[in-house]
Design a protein around this motif. Structure first.
Motif, PDB file in Angstrom:
ATOM      1  N   GLU A   1       0.853  -1.197   0.000  1.00 47.17           N
ATOM      2  CA  GLU A   1       0.000   0.000   0.000  1.00 47.17           C
ATOM      3  C   GLU A   1       0.885   1.243   0.000  1.00 47.17           C
TER       4      GLU A   1
ATOM      5  N   LYS B   1       2.505   4.859  -0.087  1.00 48.33           N
ATOM      6  CA  LYS B   1       2.133   6.209   0.338  1.00 48.33           C
ATOM      7  C   LYS B   1       2.388   7.160  -0.825  1.00 48.33           C
ATOM      8  N   SER B   2       1.939   8.390  -0.679  1.00 49.76           N
ATOM      9  CA  SER B   2       2.073   9.379  -1.744  1.00 49.76           C
ATOM     10  C   SER B   2       3.527   9.472  -2.225  1.00 49.76           C
ATOM     11  N   GLY B   3       3.721   9.314  -3.523  1.00 52.51           N
ATOM     12  CA  GLY B   3       5.053   9.454  -4.097  1.00 52.51           C
ATOM     13  C   GLY B   3       5.868   8.176  -4.126  1.00 52.51           C
ATOM     14  N   GLU B   4       5.355   7.113  -3.498  1.00 51.87           N
ATOM     15  CA  GLU B   4       6.096   5.827  -3.507  1.00 51.87           C
ATOM     16  C   GLU B   4       5.758   5.045  -4.780  1.00 51.87           C
TER      17      GLU B   4
ATOM     18  N   ARG C   1       4.259   2.633  -7.455  1.00 50.45           N
ATOM     19  CA  ARG C   1       2.936   2.012  -7.528  1.00 50.45           C
ATOM     20  C   ARG C   1       3.041   0.487  -7.399  1.00 50.45           C
TER      21      ARG C   1
END
Ligand SMILES: *Cc1c(COP(=O)(O)O)cnc(C)c1O
Length: 425
Positions: free
Chosen positions: A18, A20-23, A25
């Motif tokens: 899952e 986080k923002s910017g990690e 896909r």
């Protein structure tokens, strides 16, 4: 609708990792043996199991962890442990509850490698198994128990006997006798069957098979249902201090995760047979399409089974999805599908069967099962050749048995291939 309520198809794709923002896909491969910390104290806490976190990839790794979390979610468990092979998963699943001097019960129709492990290698370790006939009554099964019996083991759909496990009977047995029911769900897959919902306590897989699904990576997984009561008096290793961890008591410190934490920090720490990050990446990648693949594996297998059943040169076909199969109804009760594996024998016997195998062009002779490519194998001379005649009968393997793992190619091409090969005899 929250993530906890996502259907299995959605969790198969999006579960586990899952970002986080910017990690990234896509689940990244953390190809690192080790992890950096700012203080000695933080690492000391890891060693004492007082804080969560990775310290060394023999014990845990972020890529493996995402794969573990996805598998735990799909099976409906509280935690999972990825191993270097399915064999390791079976080994650790049993040794985590049975030590030297203990005994366990296993349904006789088993994968050949599991039979060898249980009857030969475990014997050397002082752990004794009784292989039982699945058709015994509940009372007869209870009579196989001893004072030191610590587990019941079976396969959802036996490889290659294709027997479907009577979950009601075996979960009642395990519950009445206060031991965990450990299920090898390799042929079931969490898409077709979720043993934890049918009364099992622990599930294992050879992830090498349908989980990976593409024959790229050997691996295994253990999933803990988190419901078994380890404090019932039969399992002191769970309730007494572990001196190798400064007196940690697994049931006290880890609650319903006691089993899976103990498996990791004792057995995998000491044996070192953890999954590699690369294999966790590939197993997770394959797993993303499990639901789509399994529907087609089941559909193709049924069509090939029906074709073979009607063929004049074929003596018998064993696929539980055929209405004529002794476990068709049992399968309907417990499974969403009957998987993609079937076996058959030709009327002229084992030698003619070998001619058929050698004549196949699309289906390959390989020591594997449950991947996208159709393949065949002769268990009596390959996977099960180390078994005694009696063990072969228990495992449901006759000399003429040809095991077919039906792949995802066009079914007309698969049937044509068997048609031309059968025409050679
Ligand atoms: C292949 C298999 C295993 C062993 O798994 P490996 O990944 O080959 O070690 C165990 N159980 C079943 C049902 C299998 O098919």
């Amino acid at each position: 609708m929250g993530k906890e309520n996502w259907a299995i198809e959605t969790r198969t794709i999006q579960g586990g990792w899952e970002p986080k923002s910017g990690e990234p896909r896509v689940l990244p491969i953390c190809q690192s043996t080790t992890y950096k910390y700012d203080t000695v104290e933080e690492v000391a806490q890891l060693f004492d199991l007082e804080a969560p976190g990775h310290m060394y990839s023999r014990i845990s790794n972020p890529t493996c962890e995402a794969f573990e979390n996805k598998m735990a979610s799909l099976e409906g468990g509280v935690g999972a442990l990825a191993t270097s092979a399915g064999q390791t998963a079976s080994t650790v699943a049993i040794l985590n509850v049975a030590s030297s001097g203990d005994h366990f019960i296993a349904v006789g129709a088993l994968y050949g490698g599991t039979v060898s492990l249980f009857t030969n290698t475990f014997k050397k370790l002082g752990v004794e198994v009784t292989l039982v006939d699945a058709d015994l009554s509940l009372d007869e099964l209870k009579a196989c128990f001893k004072e030191n019996t610590k587990a019941v083991f079976g396969e959802t759909i036996a490889n290659p006997a294709m027997d479907v496990l009577d979950f009601d009977k075996f979960s009642t047995l395990a519950k009445d006798m206060k031991v965990p029911l450990i299920i090898d769900n390799t042929f079931g897959t969490p898409y077709l069957c979720q043993p934890l919902k049918l009364g099992a306590d622990i599930v294992i897989h050879s992830a090498t098979k349908y989980i990976d699904g593409h024959a790229t990576s050997v691996g295994g997984i253990i999933v803990d249902g988190g419901t078994f009561d380890w404090t019932n008096g039969k399992f002191p290793e769970f309730t007494e201090p572990d001196e190798s961890y400064h007196g940690v008591v697994y049931t006290k410190n880890f609650g319903n995760m006691a089993y899976i934490v103990k498996a990791r920090v004792q057995w995998i720490r000491d044996l070192g047979s953890y999954m590699s990050p690369m294999n966790a990446f590939l197993s997770n990648l394959g797993l993303e399409t499990l639901h789509v693949r399994m529907d087609r594996h089941c559909e193709n297998a049924l069509k090939l089974a029906e074709y073979l059943e009607a063929h004049p040169k074929v003596g018998w076909v064993n696929y539980p999805g055929l209405k004529s199969h002794k476990h068709f109804e049992m399968g309907k009760k417990y499974l969403k599908g009957y998987s993609g594996v079937l076996s058959f024998g030709v009327k002229d016997g084992a030698e003619a069967g070998e001619t058929v195998m050698n004549s196949l062009e699309l289906a390959a002779i390989v020591v594997h099962v449950a991947d996208v490519r159709t393949c065949v194998l002769h268990p009596a001379r390959m996977t099960h050749r180390q078994l005694t005649d009696e063990e072969l009968i228990n495992a449901g393997v006759t000399p003429d048995l040809i095991r077919v793992s039906v792949g995802l190619e066009n079914i007309d091409d698969i049937i044509s291939d068997f048609d031309q090969a059968l025409a050679k005899i």
